[in-house]
Enzyme design. Structure first.
Site, PDB file in Angstrom:
ATOM      1  N   ASP A   1       0.828  -1.199   0.000  1.00 17.88           N
ATOM      2  CA  ASP A   1       0.000   0.000   0.000  1.00 17.88           C
ATOM      3  C   ASP A   1       0.868   1.256   0.000  1.00 17.88           C
ATOM      4  O   ASP A   1       0.518   2.254  -0.634  1.00 17.88           O
ATOM      5  CB  ASP A   1      -0.932   0.013   1.216  1.00 17.88           C
TER       6      ASP A   1
ATOM      7  N   ASP B   1       2.575   1.488  -3.707  1.00 16.89           N
ATOM      8  CA  ASP B   1       1.818   1.870  -4.903  1.00 16.89           C
ATOM      9  C   ASP B   1       1.882   3.381  -5.152  1.00 16.89           C
ATOM     10  O   ASP B   1       1.970   3.825  -6.295  1.00 16.89           O
ATOM     11  CB  ASP B   1       0.379   1.348  -4.879  1.00 16.89           C
TER      12      ASP B   1
ATOM     13  N   ASP C   1      -8.031  -0.219   0.311  1.00 20.73           N
ATOM     14  CA  ASP C   1      -7.759  -0.047   1.743  1.00 20.73           C
ATOM     15  C   ASP C   1      -8.981  -0.400   2.574  1.00 20.73           C
ATOM     16  O   ASP C   1      -8.892  -1.125   3.566  1.00 20.73           O
ATOM     17  CB  ASP C   1      -7.362   1.406   2.043  1.00 20.73           C
TER      18      ASP C   1
END
Length: 198
Positions: free
Chosen positions: A65, A68, A89
């Site tokens: 996460d 990215d 998320d």
């Protein structure tokens, strides 16, 4: 609450790795989706009470996460990429309590309450972004480069991951930990609503 500090610590080492990944041709959106796929493995691992494995998967998800965004900065950042990131998320955040609910029947009520609090914080967060866009409010960038307005709160990404780590390290205490986290999430949502009203 701690996300601005965490971003300053995490972004510098992730940036060169994101640059390298971008050069391989792997896009930011694919990195996001790979992260979600890995993160969802936490559900069966938690259901079978494989807490260490679940913890590893949760941390890998959070690493991807963070990556990215770094990949996007070194290739092609898009509004859709920011949208996809927040959707993934929210799906991941919801999946973890489901895994704990499946693990033990006594966890189910507390997992449901935690999920309800996540819905409250998620909608207050995204709703605040809509209000900010309508009012022309600018995002200060304290939480790194974002594609839309990110409002501060007592419970943000860093605190949520800390809670997930505690859940995995102390699974027998999940009801108490989940109840505490839920209370803090509901408080965060209330504060955001009051901020939006002002």
């Amino acid at each position: 609450m701690f996300d601005p500090l965490l971003r300053r610590l995490v972004d510098p080492p992730l940036d060169p790795l994101g640059r390298w990944i971008a050069r391989t041709g792997l896009t930011a959106n694919r990195t996001t989706l790979i992260g979600l796929a890995i993160g969802l493995l936490a559900v069966p691992l938690l259901a079978f009470e494989q807490y260490f494995g679940a913890l590893v998967v949760i941390l890998l998800n959070r690493l991807l996460d963070g990556l990215d965004g770094a990949v996007a900065r070194h290739s092609h950042a898009t509004a859709f990429g920011g949208y996809l990131d927040i959707v993934c998320d929210m799906v991941f955040y919801a999946a973890v309590p489901v895994g704990f609910a499946l693990a033990r029947p006594e966890n189910a009520v507390w997992a449901a309450i935690l999920l309800a609090s996540f819905i409250a914080t998620g909608t207050s967060f995204l709703g605040r972004a809509i209000v900010a866009a309508q009012r022309g409010e600018s995002y200060g960038g304290e939480r790194g480069g974002k594609s839309f307005f990110h409002s501060a709160g007592l419970i943000e990404g860093g605190e949520t991951i800390a809670a997930f780590v505690l859940f995995c390290l102390l699974p027998s205490q999940f009801p108490w930990l989940a109840a505490t986290m839920a209370l803090l999430c509901f408080w965060t949502a209330l504060v955001r609503v009051l901020q939006s009203r002002r």
